[in-house]
Design a protein around this motif. Structure first.
Motif, PDB file in Angstrom:
ATOM      1  N   GLU A   1       1.137   4.071  -3.078  1.00  0.00           N
ATOM      2  CA  GLU A   1       0.873   5.558  -2.738  1.00  0.00           C
ATOM      3  C   GLU A   1       2.160   6.458  -3.299  1.00  0.00           C
ATOM      4  OE1 GLU A   1      -1.694   6.957  -0.840  1.00  0.00           O
ATOM      5  OE2 GLU A   1      -0.873   8.678  -0.422  1.00  0.00           O
TER       6      GLU A   1
ATOM      7  N   ARG B   1       2.117   9.373  -6.117  1.00  0.00           N
ATOM      8  CA  ARG B   1       2.350  10.788  -5.619  1.00  0.00           C
ATOM      9  C   ARG B   1       3.721  11.100  -6.095  1.00  0.00           C
ATOM     10  NH1 ARG B   1      -1.700  12.688  -3.030  1.00  0.00           N
ATOM     11  NH2 ARG B   1      -3.143  11.468  -1.853  1.00  0.00           N
TER      12      ARG B   1
ATOM     13  N   ASN C   1      -5.423  10.348  -8.220  1.00  0.00           N
ATOM     14  CA  ASN C   1      -5.049  11.273  -6.740  1.00  0.00           C
ATOM     15  C   ASN C   1      -6.324  12.087  -6.405  1.00  0.00           C
ATOM     16  OD1 ASN C   1      -2.733  11.046  -5.917  1.00  0.00           O
ATOM     17  ND2 ASN C   1      -1.778  12.795  -7.075  1.00  0.00           N
TER      18      ASN C   1
ATOM     19  N   ASN D   1       0.686  -1.149  -0.030  1.00  0.00           N
ATOM     20  CA  ASN D   1       0.067   0.059   0.010  1.00  0.00           C
ATOM     21  C   ASN D   1       0.839   1.140   0.148  1.00  0.00           C
ATOM     22  OD1 ASN D   1      -2.583  -1.278  -0.144  1.00  0.00           O
ATOM     23  ND2 ASN D   1      -2.543  -1.412   2.178  1.00  0.00           N
ATOM     24  N   GLN D   2       1.935   1.339   0.810  1.00  0.00           N
ATOM     25  CA  GLN D   2       2.758   2.388   0.970  1.00  0.00           C
ATOM     26  C   GLN D   2       3.531   2.425  -0.452  1.00  0.00           C
ATOM     27  OE1 GLN D   2       4.966   0.959   4.309  1.00  0.00           O
ATOM     28  NE2 GLN D   2       4.446   2.757   5.542  1.00  0.00           N
TER      29      GLN D   2
END
Ligand SMILES: Nc1ncnc2c1ncn2[C@@H]1O[C@H](COP(=O)(O)OP(=O)(O)OP(=O)(O)O)[C@@H](O)[C@H]1O
Ligand SMILES: [Mg+2]
Length: 223
Positions: free
Chosen positions: A79, A83, A111, A75-76
């Motif tokens: 992300e 981004r 986003n 998940n990190q």
């Protein structure tokens, strides 16, 4: 921007271990236009995917935009990719049924930007790459160089810290390839983004601020 220490990526195929990366040490500074070259199978794409959080190292240290990627969960990493990273591929990877501006808009949907803002930013980006008048064309109504410029616009919409390009000129003729790289360099200086580009083409390597050459998963030349 990128700190790599003793990075390894090994693939196990049955009893055979393929050492795609075999002890890479590398630092890339913010704002650099950096090239990775080397023969086929030397580990270039593997290194690029690791920097983009698309793959995990077997061992070693990998810090990109201040994040320790080897320690992040799925998940990190997702992300982080969304981004911080823009990606440009050899074969453009545009969605054929969508127009140029709809393709450029996609990362902003992930986003969670509102529709009106998405459209405005997409049009701005298309203008920067000189394609405003082609915004309603679908990929098959654009030349190869134009498709790659749409892909560059798309890669930049979320204002990534790091732009990764895997053979971005591989499907383009020489002069179109040079134009695309000149555009990339220009956008990089305007947007203060760092670029790492994989290429076979020594003429394009010369365009970069610095380069490394890989062979069998190791750096064998650098400047
Ligand atoms: N998923 C995988 N499983 C096993 N081996 C792999 C895998 N992906 C890559 N490799 C091997 O790792 C090595 C490096 O591959 P990589 O794709 O990084 O090369 P490259 O330098 O990008 O080559 P090219 O210029 O042909 O794109 C190659 O020997 C390849 O066969
Ligand atoms: Mg490759």
């Amino acid at each position: 921007m990128v700190i790599i220490r003793d990075l390894h990526r090994h693939y196990r195929l049955g009893n055979v271990v393929v050492r795609a990366l075999n002890g890479i040490n590398l630092t890339i500074y913010t704002g650099e236009f950096f090239a990775i070259c080397g023969s086929s199978g030397s580990g270039k794409s593997t290194l690029l995917y690791l920097m983009g959080g698309m793959d995990r190292p077997t061992r070693g240290e990998l810090i990109v935009a201040g994040q320790n990627l080897a320690r992040q969960d799925e998940n990190q990493l997702a992300e982080f990719r969304c981004r911080r990273i823009g990606f440009i591929y050899q074969n453009f990877h545009l969605i054929p049924s969508l127009t140029a501006w709809q393709n450029v808009e996609i990362p902003m949907i992930f986003n969670h930007l509102p529709r009106s803002a998405r459209r405005q930013i997409a049009m701005q980006r298309l203008q920067e790459v000189g394609l405003l008048e082609r915004s309603h064309h679908r990929p098959n109504q654009l030349s190869g160089g134009q498709q790659q410029r749409v892909a560059i616009a798309r890669a930049l919409v979320n204002q990534p810290a790091l732009l990764l390009a895997d053979e971005p000129t591989g499907n383009l003729d020489n002069s179109t390839g040079k134009e695309v790289v000149a555009l990339l360099k220009n956008l990089v200086s305007i947007n203060q983004v760092t670029v790492v580009m994989v290429t076979h083409d020594m003429n394009l390597v010369e365009q970069a601020d610095r380069f490394v050459r890989l062979q069998d998963g190791r750096i064998v030349e650098s400047n």
